[in-house]
Design an enzyme around this catalytic site. Structure first.
Site, PDB file in Angstrom:
ATOM      1  N   ASP A  66      -6.734   0.809   1.107  1.00 32.88           N
ATOM      2  CA  ASP A  66      -6.170   0.782   2.480  1.00 32.88           C
ATOM      3  C   ASP A  66      -7.685   1.080   2.831  1.00 32.88           C
ATOM      4  OD1 ASP A  66      -7.998   3.233   2.194  1.00 32.88           O
ATOM      5  OD2 ASP A  66      -7.211   4.956   3.031  1.00 32.88           O
ATOM      6  N   LYS A 111       0.884  -1.279   0.198  1.00 34.41           N
ATOM      7  CA  LYS A 111       0.546  -0.220   0.068  1.00 34.41           C
ATOM      8  C   LYS A 111       0.996   0.858  -0.056  1.00 34.41           C
ATOM      9  CE  LYS A 111      -2.402   2.007   3.231  1.00 34.41           C
ATOM     10  NZ  LYS A 111      -2.627   2.028   4.979  1.00 34.41           N
TER      11      LYS A 111
END
Length: 210
Positions: free
Chosen positions: A138, A120
Site C-alpha cells: 500500500d 493488493k
C-alpha cells in the site's frame, strides 16, 4: 540496504511485535474481504466504524445480497466512494455464491476476478486469512521501502517484487503487517518519527528527523 541490515531490521520489528495482524475488524474470511475492499482510499478506523453495523446486520454473502446495494450503502456512507463500493460488495457476494459456494477462494486469480478486488486486496486476504507469504504493498509500504532503502522501486509492483526477493523467508509471512504498522505510525509521510524508530541506524534515509 544490505542483507544483514535487512535481517536485523525485521528481527527488531518482530521482537517488538511478535504477532502482528491487520487493524481491520472482521469475524470471517468473507468479512475481511469486504473490509479490505471498503478500505481502498479510506482509513482502517473509518472502515471499522462502518462495518460494525454492516456485519451485525449482514455477516454473510447471502445476508449482503438480501440487504442490497441501498442497504449496504446506508451502512458505509461515511466511507469515500461508498456507492461504488456498495455495488462491488453486493456483486462479489453473488459471485462467491455462484462460483465458490460462498467461500473466499485461496487463489489469487479467483480473488482478483471479484468486483473491487485488485492485487493488493487479494494479497491481504491470502496473507491474513490463509497465511500465504505474500506482500500487499500500500502507500505506507511503498513509501517506507523506498525511503529506507529496504526495497526501492518505481511503482507498487516493483516494490512488491523487490520485497519478495529481499525479505528473509522466515520473516516474510508477517512482513506485510510489520511494514504497514511501521509506515502508519512511525515512518509517516510528512514527518517521520525517526527519534522513536527502532531501526533508525539501519535506515538509509538521509533527512532523518530528531
Amino acid at each position: 540496504m544490505k542483507r544483514e541490515s535487512i535481517r536485523e531490521f525485521f528481527r527488531r520489528l518482530a521482537e517488538a511485535n511478535p504477532h502482528p495482524t491487520t487493524e481491520l475488524e472482521y469475524g470471517s474470511p468473507f468479512q475481511l474481504l469486504v473490509a479490505v475492499v471498503l478500505s481502498a482510499q479510506a482509513t482502517d478506523k473509518s472502515v471499522n466504524l462502518a462495518t460494525r453495523g454492516l456485519f451485525a446486520d449482514a455477516p454473510t454473502p447471502e445476508a449482503i445480497i438480501t440487504l442490497g446495494e441501498e442497504g449496504v450503502a446506508a451502512h458505509i456512507r461515511t466511507i469515500g466512494l461508498y456507492r461504488n463500493k456498495a455495488r462491488n460488495v453486493v456483486a462479489l457476494s453473488h459471485l462467491l455464491l455462484e462460483r465458490h459456494r460462498g467461500e473466499v477462494p485461496r487463489d489469487r486469480a479467483a480473488l482478483e476476478a471479484l468486483p473491487g478486488v485488485g492485487r493488493k486486496t487479494a494479497n491481504v486476504v491470502l496473507n491474513t486469512v490463509f497465511g500465504e507469504p505474500v506482500m500487499a504493498v500500500d502507500t505506507h509500504i511503498f513509501r517506507l521501502a523506498n525511503r529506507t532503502g529496504l526495497a526501492p522501486g518505481k511503482d507498487v509492483l516493483a516494490v512488491e517484487h523487490a520485497l519478495m526477493r529481499r525479505v528473509p523467508k522466515d520473516y516474510l509471512r508477517d512482513a506485510h503487517h510489520w511494514l504497514i504498522l511501521h509506515g502508519r505510525y512511525v515512518c509517516t509521510a510528512r514527518k517521520p518519527k525517526c527519534g522513536e524508530c527502532l531501526v533508525r541506524d539501519l535506515c538509509e534515509y538521509r533527512d532523518k528527523t530528531v
